[in-house]
Design an enzyme around this catalytic site. Structure first.
Site, short mmCIF file in Angstrom:
data_model
loop_
_atom_site.label_atom_id
_atom_site.label_comp_id
_atom_site.label_asym_id
_atom_site.label_seq_id
_atom_site.Cartn_x
_atom_site.Cartn_y
_atom_site.Cartn_z
NE ARG A 48 -2.34 10.41 -3.74
CZ ARG A 48 -2.23 10.70 -2.44
NH1 ARG A 48 -2.40 9.77 -1.54
NH2 ARG A 48 -1.96 11.90 -2.05
NE ARG A 104 -2.61 14.50 3.77
CZ ARG A 104 -3.64 13.65 3.75
NH1 ARG A 104 -4.80 14.00 4.26
NH2 ARG A 104 -3.52 12.46 3.22
CE1 TYR A 107 2.27 7.45 7.13
CE2 TYR A 107 1.32 8.36 5.13
CZ TYR A 107 1.66 7.27 5.90
OH TYR A 107 1.40 6.00 5.43
CG ASP A 108 2.32 13.60 2.97
OD1 ASP A 108 1.77 12.67 3.59
OD2 ASP A 108 1.69 14.51 2.43
CD GLU A 109 8.55 16.27 2.29
OE1 GLU A 109 9.72 16.63 2.15
OE2 GLU A 109 7.86 15.85 1.34
CG PHE A 149 -17.75 6.64 4.04
CD1 PHE A 149 -17.57 7.82 4.73
CD2 PHE A 149 -17.61 6.68 2.66
CE1 PHE A 149 -17.26 9.01 4.09
CE2 PHE A 149 -17.31 7.86 1.99
CZ PHE A 149 -17.13 9.03 2.71
CB THR A 170 -11.20 10.12 -7.43
OG1 THR A 170 -9.94 10.67 -7.83
CG2 THR A 170 -12.32 10.73 -8.24
N PRO A 188 -5.42 15.47 -0.66
CG PRO A 188 -4.40 13.41 -1.09
CD PRO A 188 -4.72 14.36 0.01
CB SER A 221 -12.65 2.74 9.24
OG SER A 221 -11.75 3.80 9.09
#
Length: 315
Positions: free
Chosen positions: A277, A142, A145-147, A191, A210, A274, A189
């Site tokens: 959040r 990931r 995207y994160d960095e 679910f 969560t 994670p 989307s």
């Protein structure tokens, strides 16, 4: 006074809502998108509008435009898409930020960066204030995207300090609503589509992790309020819903609202996903007079209605 506003990623889920809102407020809007994850269907109704302009372009490449404001939303935002070409994801965040900041610098335009709660990684502080510096892997799947988003924030502040560019940074928490791609791998989307089709609903991990979910209209309101602040407030500012739900609770709500007979099945948790959040939004309340007003159940009903129409069209 009519403003000329550039929205990168304007054909995407969030961008299409933002373009609509800005046009409704009487502005001229340039929608820039390369259609990697954006869809022309999201903005087809806007194309005939006399003050709407669609430009097919990749923010990784420079472009010359004259604008008053820039909302920089361009970047794949769901794991299946941003992990498909991780190098391009990082380039989109970093080179895209540089190219848009260069336009803002030349035009003396205000520029807003759509950052993300992913800058907090798998947080060791819960819930997350803007002052938390995060727990982010630089080497995981990931990280592109994160960095990339973390580096974009750095660039925004460096352009402000070095060149005096007027910047705004919003950290977006989980958002849902119409115009989401039904197959983009995001939890809401996933679910809804599985539930509407009567398929088993896939829960990753034990389902006790969560998330906080905000309806798209609340987010767009927060972004526009941030852009319109005049006292030098830059952010970063969390825009999200502080009400927290487990994945099991979300799945059960969707099953009930769709009147589905879907069952829950459990799969291994993906790498670096994670466990918690949740935003602290006191800064948004204080500086923007903003907090979410749309309840999860009300927003889910609108989103389910949108997906139901899409699935029926597919036959």
């Amino acid at each position: 006074m009519k403003k000329r506003i550039l929205v990168t990623g304007g054909a995407g889920f969030l961008g299409s809502h933002l373009c609509r809102r800005l046009l409704n407020e009487g502005n001229e809007v340039i929608c820039l998108d390369n259609f990697f994850t954006g869809a022309k269907e999201n903005i087809l109704d806007l194309v005939p509008h006399p003050y709407f302009e669609l430009v097919r372009h990749d923010v990784q490449e420079p472009i010359l435009l004259e604008v008053d404001e820039i909302y920089n939303l361009a970047c794949p935002a769901s794991p299946p898409y941003y992990q498909f070409d991780p190098v391009a994801t990082t380039r989109t965040s970093v080179l895209g930020a540089i190219n848009m900041l260069d336009i803002a610098r030349k035009c003396k335009a205000k520029i807003l960066q759509a950052s993300t709660s992913e800058v907090y990684g798998d947080p060791e502080v819960h819930p997350q204030p803007e002052s938390y510096r995060g727990n982010v892997s630089t080497t995981g799947i990931r990280a592109c995207y994160d960095e990339g988003k973390r580096c974009a924030e750095t660039l925004f502040f460096d352009y402000q300090r070095q060149y005096g560019v007027e910047i705004k940074i919003v950290r977006i928490f989980n958002t849902y609503g119409p115009y989401m791609n039904p197959y983009d791998g995001r939890v809401v989307s996933n679910f809804i589509v599985q539930s509407l089709k009567g398929e088993d609903i896939t829960i990753y991990g034990d389902g006790k992790q969560t998330r906080s979910f905000q309806y798209v209209d609340d987010l767009i309101e927060g972004m526009i309020r941030l852009m319109n602040t005049k006292d030098g407030f830059t952010g970063p500012v969390n825009i999200g819903n502080p009400n927290e739900f487990t994945m099991i609770e979300l799945a059960q709500k969707v099953i009930r609202l769709t009147d589905s007979k879907s069952k829950l099945i459990y799969m291994p948790l993906p790498e670096d996903d994670p466990l918690q959040r949740q935003p602290i939004i006191e800064l948004a309340k204080k500086e923007l007079d903003w907090e979410p007003i749309i309840k999860l159940e009300d927003g889910l009903k609108k989103t389910i209605e949108y997906f139901d129409k899409l699935i029926k069209k597919e036959g």
